[in-house]
Design an enzyme around this catalytic site. Structure first.
Site, PDB file in Angstrom:
ATOM      1  N   HIS A 259       0.840  -1.213   0.000  1.00 13.33           N
ATOM      2  CA  HIS A 259       0.000   0.000   0.000  1.00 13.33           C
ATOM      3  C   HIS A 259       0.871   1.259   0.000  1.00 13.33           C
ATOM      4  O   HIS A 259       0.524   2.266   0.607  1.00 13.33           O
ATOM      5  CB  HIS A 259      -0.981  -0.006   1.180  1.00 13.33           C
ATOM      6  CG  HIS A 259      -2.054  -1.054   1.017  1.00 13.33           C
ATOM      7  ND1 HIS A 259      -3.169  -0.851   0.232  1.00 13.33           N
ATOM      8  CD2 HIS A 259      -2.158  -2.313   1.506  1.00 13.33           C
ATOM      9  CE1 HIS A 259      -3.924  -1.951   0.270  1.00 13.33           C
ATOM     10  NE2 HIS A 259      -3.324  -2.855   1.018  1.00 13.33           N
TER      11      HIS A 259
ATOM     12  N   ASP B 257       2.593   2.000  -3.200  1.00 14.74           N
ATOM     13  CA  ASP B 257       2.756   2.453  -4.603  1.00 14.74           C
ATOM     14  C   ASP B 257       1.862   3.639  -4.950  1.00 14.74           C
ATOM     15  O   ASP B 257       2.331   4.620  -5.536  1.00 14.74           O
ATOM     16  CB  ASP B 257       2.585   1.307  -5.615  1.00 14.74           C
ATOM     17  CG  ASP B 257       1.259   0.563  -5.560  1.00 14.74           C
ATOM     18  OD1 ASP B 257       0.453   0.820  -4.646  1.00 14.74           O
ATOM     19  OD2 ASP B 257       1.029  -0.284  -6.456  1.00 14.74           O
TER      20      ASP B 257
ATOM     21  N   GLY C 172      -4.139 -11.778  -4.337  1.00 18.94           N
ATOM     22  CA  GLY C 172      -3.090 -10.794  -4.061  1.00 18.94           C
ATOM     23  C   GLY C 172      -1.811 -11.087  -4.824  1.00 18.94           C
ATOM     24  O   GLY C 172      -0.736 -10.606  -4.477  1.00 18.94           O
TER      25      GLY C 172
ATOM     26  N   SER D 278      -1.760 -10.752  -8.304  1.00 21.36           N
ATOM     27  CA  SER D 278      -1.857 -10.012  -9.556  1.00 21.36           C
ATOM     28  C   SER D 278      -2.243 -10.810 -10.783  1.00 21.36           C
ATOM     29  O   SER D 278      -1.688 -10.592 -11.863  1.00 21.36           O
ATOM     30  CB  SER D 278      -0.531  -9.316  -9.873  1.00 21.36           C
ATOM     31  OG  SER D 278      -0.345  -8.296  -8.999  1.00 21.36           O
ATOM     32  N   SER D 279      -3.193 -11.702 -10.635  1.00 25.26           N
ATOM     33  CA  SER D 279      -3.681 -12.377 -11.838  1.00 25.26           C
ATOM     34  C   SER D 279      -4.297 -11.344 -12.778  1.00 25.26           C
ATOM     35  O   SER D 279      -4.196 -11.466 -14.001  1.00 25.26           O
ATOM     36  CB  SER D 279      -4.713 -13.430 -11.466  1.00 25.26           C
ATOM     37  OG  SER D 279      -5.819 -12.829 -10.832  1.00 25.26           O
ATOM     38  N   SER D 280      -4.904 -10.313 -12.227  1.00 20.52           N
ATOM     39  CA  SER D 280      -5.563  -9.311 -13.073  1.00 20.52           C
ATOM     40  C   SER D 280      -4.546  -8.561 -13.932  1.00 20.52           C
ATOM     41  O   SER D 280      -4.732  -8.404 -15.140  1.00 20.52           O
ATOM     42  CB  SER D 280      -6.366  -8.333 -12.220  1.00 20.52           C
ATOM     43  OG  SER D 280      -5.527  -7.655 -11.318  1.00 20.52           O
TER      44      SER D 280
ATOM     45  N   ASP E 226       1.891  -3.716  -9.891  1.00 21.13           N
ATOM     46  CA  ASP E 226       1.659  -5.027 -10.494  1.00 21.13           C
ATOM     47  C   ASP E 226       2.045  -5.051 -11.967  1.00 21.13           C
ATOM     48  O   ASP E 226       2.660  -5.996 -12.462  1.00 21.13           O
ATOM     49  CB  ASP E 226       0.193  -5.425 -10.335  1.00 21.13           C
ATOM     50  CG  ASP E 226      -0.258  -5.374  -8.882  1.00 21.13           C
ATOM     51  OD1 ASP E 226       0.612  -5.204  -8.009  1.00 21.13           O
ATOM     52  OD2 ASP E 226      -1.465  -5.502  -8.634  1.00 21.13           O
TER      53      ASP E 226
HETATM   54  P1  NG1 Z   1      -3.334  -6.796  -5.458  1.00 21.34           P
HETATM   55  O1  NG1 Z   1      -2.934  -7.431  -4.219  1.00 21.34           O
HETATM   56  O2  NG1 Z   1      -2.801  -7.488  -6.663  1.00 21.34           O
HETATM   57  O3  NG1 Z   1      -4.772  -6.593  -5.545  1.00 21.34           O
HETATM   58  C1  NG1 Z   1      -3.173  -4.130  -5.094  1.00 21.34           C
HETATM   59  C2  NG1 Z   1      -2.811  -3.074  -6.136  1.00 21.34           C
HETATM   60  C3  NG1 Z   1      -1.323  -2.702  -6.054  1.00 21.34           C
HETATM   61  C4  NG1 Z   1      -0.935  -2.332  -4.636  1.00 21.34           C
HETATM   62  C5  NG1 Z   1      -1.364  -3.461  -3.671  1.00 21.34           C
HETATM   63  C6  NG1 Z   1      -1.111  -3.129  -2.215  1.00 21.34           C
HETATM   64  C7  NG1 Z   1      -4.014  -3.076  -8.292  1.00 21.34           C
HETATM   65  C8  NG1 Z   1      -4.131  -3.682  -9.641  1.00 21.34           C
HETATM   66  N1  NG1 Z   1      -3.079  -3.568  -7.481  1.00 21.34           N
HETATM   67  O4  NG1 Z   1      -2.594  -5.343  -5.476  1.00 21.34           O
HETATM   68  O5  NG1 Z   1      -1.069  -1.634  -6.955  1.00 21.34           O
HETATM   69  O6  NG1 Z   1      -1.470  -1.091  -4.250  1.00 21.34           O
HETATM   70  O7  NG1 Z   1      -2.764  -3.735  -3.798  1.00 21.34           O
HETATM   71  O8  NG1 Z   1       0.243  -2.907  -1.992  1.00 21.34           O
HETATM   72  O9  NG1 Z   1      -4.751  -2.170  -7.961  1.00 21.34           O
END
Ligand code: NG1
Length: 412
Positions: free
Chosen positions: A48, A50, A139, A141-143, A186
């Site tokens: 949290h 970035d 968490g 990053s598949s998206s 990501d």
């Molecule tokens: P994930 O855990 O992949 O949902 C999200 C954000 C990152 C970052 C993290 C927390 C997206 C696509 N990804 O990741 O940019 O903020 O949470 O560190 O929004």
């Protein structure tokens, strides 16, 4: 770099064969001409941070989104997914593409297409079959892997290129299409990952510091099996955190004692000693905003310390930073859960040097650092004390991460 063809990128033979068969069943001849493959990631520390302009420290994973692609001469995109419950999708590339329903997998491809079309006059779509093996809503990053794989395929089909930092920024912007006010971690790591390395990444502009992974370090990933659906409930909680961080910064700067201080989290972390920053925060903020601020500035500082710990091979120091990160995410950022806390506790008691939740939280995965010889014990403890008493629907819920290369397109 960009959409350049890189020889030698391939898939596990079983996945490639299944994907070829799906492509043939769905689209007939001729066979696909390209393979586009983009990895998920595990973030080691810097959570949290970035979207607050502070660094992160992820590595790209061996799990990825893989597309077999046949270029078209018109602007149509036709998609099928190896996961049967995700039906076929079709759309036309333009600068304003109406999204499918919220949470639909096809939106990640639309996100790539619309954003690229706004940047270049692209005219060609593709027929593609997708196989993703990054665990979903975990968490990891598949998206972003799905989005980046589609983006590189479209770039290659339309023969457009961008320097890597610009491409990383474009991909991060593209993901806002799905409604998450995310940061750029990501997409940056999926594009920029390097085998055998974790990368400290800074933003605006994107800068990467690849850091070699000591050969006896192992990062064990364990899935809570509680989905962190960023297209669903976790989206509101995530977006609320981004607002709270902005508000905390604005209130902090408005306090008379803070007059003249740098006006960004980055400036504060780098320009004001930590003790003074925390003392000022205690004066200027209270309640939830004080907690959010404390997490962001302490986590930002931990990333740099973690990089030095990795460079000198100090696994104990790295582990302690991971533990501190988890405590801060649990108590100040309030994004942990009982399941994440349990996985972290099991890993530590089985010999991990540190453990924390990874990614956004609200479910998803934990990551633990251990030395090579301890890894089997940590994995076994997680199996016995977590998974043996819970039904695991599919896949391996616990695995050792391998630091992998970033996204590539290759000719078949
Ligand atoms: P994930 O855990 O992949 O949902 C999200 C954000 C990152 C970052 C993290 C927390 C997206 C696509 N990804 O990741 O940019 O903020 O949470 O560190 O929004």
């Amino acid at each position: 770099m960009t959409s350049g063809v890189s020889p030698g990128v391939t898939l596990e033979p079983e996945r490639l064969a299944a994907l070829r068969a799906l492509f043939a069943r769905s689209f007939g001849d001729p066979p696909p001409a390209l393979l586009s493959r983009a990895p998920g990631r595990v973030n080691l520390i810097g959570e949290h941070t970035d979207y607050n302009g502070l660094p992160v420290f992820p590595m790209a994973l061996q799990r990825n989104a893989a597309y077999l692609v046949r270029p078209r001469t018109d602007a149509r995109v036709r998609l099928v997914n190896r996961e049967a419950r995700y039906g076929a999708r079709e759309f036309e590339i333009s600068r304003a593409i109406a999204p499918f329903e919220q949470g639909d997998w096809g939106n990640y491809v639309k996100a790539a297409a619309q954003t690229l079309a706004a940047r270049f006059p692209i005219r060609r779509g593709f027929d593609a079959a997708l196989d993703g093996n990054v665990p979903l809503a975990a968490g990891l990053s598949s998206s972003s892997a799905t989005l980046v794989g589609a983006l590189l395929a479209l770039m290659r089909v339309n023969q457009v290129e961008l320097p890597l930092p610009e491409l990383q920024e474009l991909a991060a912007r593209a993901e806002h299409y799905v409604g998450v006010a995310g940061g750029g971690m990501d997409q940056a790591i999926s594009l920029g990952g390097r085998a055998g390395h974790a990368l400290v990444i800074d933003f605006a502009p994107v800068r990467m510091q690849p850091t070699p992974m000591p050969s006896d370090w192992r990062f064990v990933i364990a899935n809570t099996l509680v989905p962190a659906e960023k297209s669903g409930a976790a989206r509101a909680a995530y977006n609320a955190r981004t607002r709270e961080c902005r508000e905390a910064l604005a209130r902090f700067l408005a306090h008379p004692e803070c007059a003249g201080l740098p006006a960004s989290y980055f400036g504060l972390v780098h320009g004001v000693p930590r003790e003074r920053l925390l003392a000022l925060a205690a004066l200027a903020l209270d309640g939830t905003l004080a907690k959010r601020f404390r997490h962001v500035v302490s986590e930002g500082a931990r990333v740099e310390e973690a990089r030095f710990a990795m460079l000198r091979g100090d696994a104990s120091a790295f582990g302690r930073l991971m533990d501190a990160s988890h405590a801060s995410l649990r108590d100040d950022y309030e994004v942990s859960s009982p399941e994440l806390d349990l996985l972290v506790a099991i890993a530590r008691s089985a010999g991990a040097l540190g453990a924390r939740l990874t990614g956004a939280g609200f479910g998803g995965c934990s990551v633990a650092l251990c030395l090579e010889h301890e890894a089997p014990r940590v994995v076994a403890a997680l199996q016995q004390r977590y998974y043996a008493v819970r039904p695991v629907a599919e896949g391996e819920p616990v695995f050792v991460a391998q630091a992998s290369d970033g996204a590539r397109v290759s000719e078949l």
